[in-house]
Design a protein around this motif. Sequence first.
Motif, mmCIF file in Angstrom:
data_model
loop_
_atom_site.group_PDB
_atom_site.id
_atom_site.type_symbol
_atom_site.label_atom_id
_atom_site.label_comp_id
_atom_site.label_asym_id
_atom_site.label_seq_id
_atom_site.Cartn_x
_atom_site.Cartn_y
_atom_site.Cartn_z
ATOM 1 N N GLU A 30 0.829 -1.202 0.000
ATOM 2 C CA GLU A 30 0.000 0.000 0.000
ATOM 3 C C GLU A 30 0.866 1.255 0.000
ATOM 4 O O GLU A 30 0.547 2.238 -0.670
ATOM 5 C CB GLU A 30 -0.922 -0.009 1.217
ATOM 6 N N LYS A 31 1.970 1.218 0.722
ATOM 7 C CA LYS A 31 2.887 2.366 0.765
ATOM 8 C C LYS A 31 3.469 2.655 -0.609
ATOM 9 O O LYS A 31 3.565 3.813 -1.027
ATOM 10 C CB LYS A 31 4.008 2.082 1.769
ATOM 11 N N LYS A 32 3.855 1.603 -1.325
ATOM 12 C CA LYS A 32 4.416 1.763 -2.671
ATOM 13 C C LYS A 32 3.376 2.365 -3.606
ATOM 14 O O LYS A 32 3.689 3.265 -4.407
ATOM 15 C CB LYS A 32 4.886 0.399 -3.187
ATOM 16 N N ILE A 33 2.152 1.884 -3.512
ATOM 17 C CA ILE A 33 1.082 2.404 -4.369
ATOM 18 C C ILE A 33 0.837 3.875 -4.074
ATOM 19 O O ILE A 33 0.681 4.694 -4.990
ATOM 20 C CB ILE A 33 -0.213 1.578 -4.167
ATOM 21 N N GLU A 34 0.832 4.236 -2.805
ATOM 22 C CA GLU A 34 0.631 5.638 -2.418
ATOM 23 C C GLU A 34 1.770 6.516 -2.916
ATOM 24 O O GLU A 34 1.549 7.657 -3.340
ATOM 25 C CB GLU A 34 0.486 5.750 -0.905
ATOM 26 N N ASN A 35 2.994 5.993 -2.888
ATOM 27 C CA ASN A 35 4.149 6.749 -3.399
ATOM 28 C C ASN A 35 4.032 6.971 -4.902
ATOM 29 O O ASN A 35 4.346 8.055 -5.408
ATOM 30 C CB ASN A 35 5.451 6.013 -3.081
ATOM 31 N N GLU A 36 3.575 5.942 -5.619
ATOM 32 C CA GLU A 36 3.415 6.066 -7.069
ATOM 33 C C GLU A 36 2.285 7.046 -7.395
ATOM 34 O O GLU A 36 2.382 7.819 -8.350
ATOM 35 C CB GLU A 36 3.138 4.704 -7.693
ATOM 36 N N LEU A 37 1.208 7.007 -6.599
ATOM 37 C CA LEU A 37 0.115 7.960 -6.792
ATOM 38 C C LEU A 37 0.618 9.381 -6.595
ATOM 39 O O LEU A 37 0.271 10.294 -7.362
ATOM 40 C CB LEU A 37 -1.022 7.668 -5.810
ATOM 41 N N GLU A 38 1.445 9.580 -5.588
ATOM 42 C CA GLU A 38 1.984 10.909 -5.324
ATOM 43 C C GLU A 38 2.753 11.445 -6.531
ATOM 44 O O GLU A 38 2.631 12.614 -6.899
ATOM 45 C CB GLU A 38 2.897 10.858 -4.091
ATOM 46 N N LYS A 39 3.537 10.577 -7.178
ATOM 47 C CA LYS A 39 4.309 10.987 -8.364
ATOM 48 C C LYS A 39 3.379 11.352 -9.515
ATOM 49 O O LYS A 39 3.580 12.361 -10.205
ATOM 50 C CB LYS A 39 5.239 9.854 -8.794
ATOM 51 N N VAL A 40 2.350 10.532 -9.718
ATOM 52 C CA VAL A 40 1.438 10.767 -10.847
ATOM 53 C C VAL A 40 0.619 12.029 -10.625
ATOM 54 O O VAL A 40 0.428 12.825 -11.548
ATOM 55 C CB VAL A 40 0.507 9.553 -11.068
ATOM 56 N N ARG A 41 0.131 12.224 -9.405
ATOM 57 C CA ARG A 41 -0.715 13.397 -9.179
ATOM 58 C C ARG A 41 0.094 14.695 -9.273
ATOM 59 O O ARG A 41 -0.444 15.745 -9.646
ATOM 60 C CB ARG A 41 -1.459 13.289 -7.855
ATOM 61 N N GLU A 42 1.389 14.629 -8.959
ATOM 62 C CA GLU A 42 2.245 15.806 -9.139
ATOM 63 C C GLU A 42 2.373 16.132 -10.624
ATOM 64 O O GLU A 42 2.297 17.300 -11.028
ATOM 65 C CB GLU A 42 3.619 15.542 -8.526
ATOM 66 N N LYS A 43 2.538 15.098 -11.446
ATOM 67 C CA LYS A 43 2.605 15.298 -12.900
ATOM 68 C C LYS A 43 1.275 15.841 -13.429
ATOM 69 O O LYS A 43 1.244 16.704 -14.309
ATOM 70 C CB LYS A 43 2.935 13.985 -13.601
#
Length: 292
Positions: A30-43
């Motif tokens: 879940e932490k990895k998914i949240e980190n990836e979401l953070e990258k995408v939403r910044e883009k």
Amino acid sequence: MNKIHHDEFKVSTPINLSKTATTHNLDASEKKIENELEKVREKLGKLQDTLYAHGKYAVLVCLQGMDTSGKDSLIREVFKDFNARGIVVHSFKVPTELELGHDYLWRHYIALPQRGKFSVFNRTHYENVLVTRVHPEYIIGENLPNVNSVGDIDNKFWDTRFEQIRNFEKHIAQNGTLIYKFYLHLSKEEQKNRLLRRLEKKEKNWKFSAGDLKERKLWDQYQSYYQDAINRTSLPHAPWYVIPADNKPVARYIVAKTLYDTLKEFKDIQEPELDEKTKANLDMYKQELENE
């Protein structure tokens, strides 16, 4: 972490919701998914700035799903990095007296995004072929000509309403609105778990309504009408994406990734270039400011 492609969730041929997964394995914590979401939403946030500067497209994000499917939290997490001036969220509740004085699409027309901005519809114009189809008595409140009783609301009525919705979406798409429709596909068992959490956790109690249980008893009807609506209206200019929603972080990531990956395909969305005169005098303007 497993890669995803938006076409996996896009409805291009008729679907059967009962045979469509409500979970998706990303093979990540879940932490990895949240980190990836953070990258995408910044883009996504940066892309929205470019969309705003470009000023020729608007983006309409439509979210539908059964109660507890996670619409509110998805909006909070996916659009967290947006400039507030670039996005407006509309939650469509029971129509007001003013709204009932107009045709059912009026309140959606006036909430459409202006060019350069996003609008998120939390529940959408599709409520008018979902909730009202499960509860056709609600249509009487629209005070329509030739509809005086539930008996007047036949298949032809719904065919016409779907045609009107398709025409509405075609019209706004032809005028520069990019349409994304997401159905958060929740299992009945997961809805039960989420409703129980609302009852068990004091801070979640306010979200619970006895009406949720009444609507839950109509689960099969809702699923049938969702399926029909999706199959009738998923078109190239206004596609539906069926998002597995039993796991909230996964659903949020899929929606964010779908938005970003498809929007970046529009190569004409670029920040406008300065006119030649301004560009030629940039150094002079800079010097003028520095010499103040």
